[in-house]
Scaffold this motif. Structure first.
Motif: not given
Length: 189
Positions: A75-83, A103-106, A130-139, A144-148
């Motif tokens: 989906n387009q919710k949250g941010l997409l972050c690349v490192k 990190c940018v808005k999708i 980053d669905l919730n915009g907290d700047g990290k990959l939640n687990r 296990m990751p809870t975000e893509g």
């Protein structure tokens, strides 16, 4: 070490002074005549080594652009972050060890990130949604990751943890390099 002209004679005279007490005059004469026949070969070797040194230094200064295309977003919710990483230290989680981070808005699907004027070399990319915009990959509690998430070279997911830098590495060697990353989502995320 000089090989041709006057330098060649100096080299031969040096060899003679080292060897004169070890071999007979006849053997020394044979060694000098053989050495005098090889300056072209030695010069060729030196020219080849100088050319290789120049080629390596020219390659090290090469700059190129990297375009990272990320597909498979749910989906387009949250941010997409690349490192972007240039080595294994900190890969894939460290924000501090990443040489570039965005990190940018999708807005579109697929999303494209551009990194300009990168030095030629080996790199790896880590991406997360980053669905919730907290700047990290939640687990979850099992780690296990809870975000893509996704990585360059699209390695298969593993229960033992994220892939290693070596599984995700690619070479930036031309003016424009393109990397395609397919997002992965855990069941229930």
């Amino acid at each position: 070490m000089l090989i041709n002209g006057k330098g060649g004679r100096v080299l031969l005279e040096h060899r003679y002074s080292i060897l004169r007490n070890r071999v007979s005059g006849e053997d020394m004469q044979r060694n000098l005549s053989i050495s005098q026949k090889k300056p072209g070969f030695c010069t060729g070797v030196l020219v080849t080594l100088a050319g290789l040194t120049f080629a390596c230094s020219a390659k090290a200064d090469f700059k190129g652009n990297l375009n990272v295309e990320v597909d498979g977003l749910q989906n387009q919710k949250g941010l997409l972050c690349v490192k972007l990483f240039s080595g294994s230290q900190g890969f894939p989680d460290s924000n501090e060890k990443a040489i570039k981070r965005q990190c940018v808005k999708i807005s579109d699907m697929p999303m494209t990130f551009s990194f300009k004027n990168l030095t030629s070399g080996s790199y790896a990319v880590a991406v997360y949604h980053d669905l919730n915009g907290d700047g990290k990959l939640n687990r979850n509690s099992l780690g296990m990751p809870t975000e893509g998430y996704g990585f360059s070279n699209n390695p298969a997911p593993s229960r033992s943890g994220p892939p290693k830098f070596g599984n995700c590495v690619f070479l930036l060697a031309g003016p424009n390099t393109r990397v395609n990353i397919q997002m992965k989502y855990s069941v229930g995320s």
